[in-house]
Each structure stands twice: as structure tokens, then as C-alpha cells.
Design a protein around this motif. Structure first.
Motif: not given
Ligand SMILES: Nc1ncnc2c1ncn2[C@@H]1O[C@H](COP(=O)(O)OP(=O)(O)OP(=O)(O)O)[C@@H](O)[C@H]1O
Ligand SMILES: [Mg+2]
Length: 242
Positions: A201-204, A207-209
Motif C-alpha cells: 500500500f503506497t500513496t507515493k 514508493g514500494s509500500g
Molecule cells: N509519517 C507519515 N505521514 C503521512 N503518511 C504516511 C506517513 N508514514 C506513512 N504514510 C503513508 O503510508 C503509506 C505506506 O508507507 P510505507 O512506508 O509502507 O510505504 P512507502 O513509504 O509508500 O514506500 P517505501 O516502500 O519506500 O517505504 C505511505 O505511502 C503514506 O501514504
């Protein structure tokens, strides 16, 4: 409770389906050109290789085509191996090597790493611990990995924010030692808050989620937990509980 359990199983199943989808996508994307190129190269050999007494001969441009095709096959397959290999660390985590860890040291080490990361940004960073003597039973490196994931997320959430602030706090609530990562970024809306720990799950955009899913798994391996509370634009708190 039963509902929560069923919901979790559903999410886990969805996560596996996502993993399968990603892997399938990548394998097909790499194998399809490998397969069709292999046929083309074989056809080229069938048609363009001319037998001359005891030797074979081919034209220079044919040799170039072969070389090009082979190097495409080589790079596609290397890319695929690298990609699949990257999943190793996500699907099978090493068992934590549990030791007594001084909370103060863990916080100070992470804070030092953070200051380096934040050197060229306008983000404010602070760290603290409520007592010098608090300890946890943990694999320090794995917990550092969790903290770095959380702080990386906090930084990413504050990129557009002129008054961005991140706090790293170690405390004791009378029952458990807690480590909290707090930011004042846009936070997470209630609809998304249960999904952020689900793998992929990712909103980036790029991002890989994986970060939070991995971090929660590490905390579970420590018989602890990782939870979140968020008040958008005010305070988003990730809590590690030992
Ligand atoms: N501190 C935060 N503030 C706002 N949203 C957050 C925060 N931490 C996580 N999120 C939300 O949770 C989602 C999942 O986070 P996660 O770290 O698992 O994946 P990611 O950051 O998208 O990718 P990556 O694998 O590079 O970490 C993010 O895409 C974001 O939408
Ligand atoms: Mg992340």
C-alpha cells in the motif's frame, strides 16, 4: 474480535495477491522479449549461417544483430534476477538477535544518523528520552531499521512543509518502553489508516509500500507492536511498544 481476525486474513490474502501480481508482471515483462528474441536469433542462424566446407560464415551485419539480441537477453535476465532477489529480504526476515539494549544509545545513534540526513533541509529535528537507564530486549540493528523507515516516511511527508518538525522520543508508560516518531505533516486520513501497514500500500509515485509492513513485522518478531495515531497537519505519531 472475530471480525478483526477475518479482516486481517483478508488483507493478508490481498497482500499475497499483490505480491504475486507484481512478480508476475515483472517476470512476464522480462521473459516475453527473451523468448521472442531467442526465436528470432535462432531463425537468423537458420537462414543466415552459410556452410562453407568445414566452416560456417555469416555477414557482418548479421553478426551485429546476433550480438545485439544476445546482449538484450543478457540484460533482461540480469535485471529479472536482481528484482526477484530483492524480494528475498521482504519475504523472509532474519530472526532477531535479542540483547539488552540501552534506549538512550539507540535514540542517540538514530538521531545522529538523522541529523546527517537532514543537513541540507529546513526540517527541524529533536530527540529525547525520559530516563538514561531504560532498556529494551531487542535486536538493535533491526529496530534502527524500523526507526529509519518511520523517519524516512516523516521526512517524505514534510517535503512541501516550511515548518516541518520531526521528534524521536523514548519513554516508559508504566508498563512498556515506547519509542515514538512524531511529525507535523499532512498525516493519514481515517480511511487509509488501517491500510498503511498492508504490504504494497503506497500513496507515493515511486514508493514500494514495503516500509511499514516490514517494520510492523519486525516489531511482531520482538513481541512488540507498531501503531499509529494521526491528526492531519497537527500530529502523526508512530509508536513502537516493547
Ligand atoms: N509519517 C507519515 N505521514 C503521512 N503518511 C504516511 C506517513 N508514514 C506513512 N504514510 C503513508 O503510508 C503509506 C505506506 O508507507 P510505507 O512506508 O509502507 O510505504 P512507502 O513509504 O509508500 O514506500 P517505501 O516502500 O519506500 O517505504 C505511505 O505511502 C503514506 O501514504
Ligand atoms: Mg516508507
Amino acid at each position: 474480535m472475530q471480525n478483526i481476525q477475518t479482516e486481517l486474513q483478508k488483507q493478508e490474502l490481498e497482500a499475497w495477491q499483490n505480491l504475486t501480481r507484481v512478480l508476475r508482471h515483472e517476470i512476464i515483462n522480462s521473459i516475453t522479449p527473451i523468448s521472442s528474441l531467442t526465436s528470432t536469433l535462432r531463425e537468423i542462424l537458420d537462414h543466415e549461417l552459410v556452410k562453407k566446407e568445414n566452416d560456417y560464415e555469416m555477414k557482418g551485419d548479421v553478426a551485429d544483430d546476433l550480438r545485439e539480441g544476445l546482449s538484450t537477453i543478457e540484460s533482461r535476465s540480469k535485471g529479472l534476477i536482481k528484482f526477484i532477489d530483492a524480494y528475498r529480504e521482504y519475504t523472509s526476515l532474519p530472526q532477531p538477535k535479542i540483547k539488552t539494549v540501552l534506549l538512550k544509545e539507540l535514540i542517540e545513534k538514530t538521531a545522529q544518523f538523522m541529523r546527517q540526513q537532514l543537513k541540507n533541509t529546513s526540517l527541524e529535528f529533536s530527540s529525547s528520552y525520559s530516563s538514561e537507564y531504560l532498556t529494551i530486549q531487542a535486536d538493535a540493528e533491526m529496530i534502527e531499521q524500523v526507526l529509519i523507515n518511520l523517519i524516512k516516511n516523516a521526512i517524505e511527508s514534510l517535503l512541501q512543509n516550511e515548518h516541518g518538525k520531526i521528534e524521536l522520543i523514548g519513554t516508559y508508560d508504566g508498563q512498556n518502553v515506547l519509542i515514538q516518531v512524531i511529525d507535523n505533516g499532512p498525516g493519514i486520513i481515517p480511511e487509509a489508516i488501517n491500510r498503511i501497514f498492508v504490504p504494497f500500500f503506497t500513496t507515493k509515485k515511486s514508493g514500494s509500500g514495503i516500509g511499514l509492513a516490514l517494520s510492523r513485522q519486525i516489531m511482531q518478531m520482538h513481541d512488540g507492536s507498531l501503531t499509529v495515531e494521526s491528526e492531519p497537519n497537527v500530529k502523526t505519531v508512530f509508536t513502537l511498544r516493547f
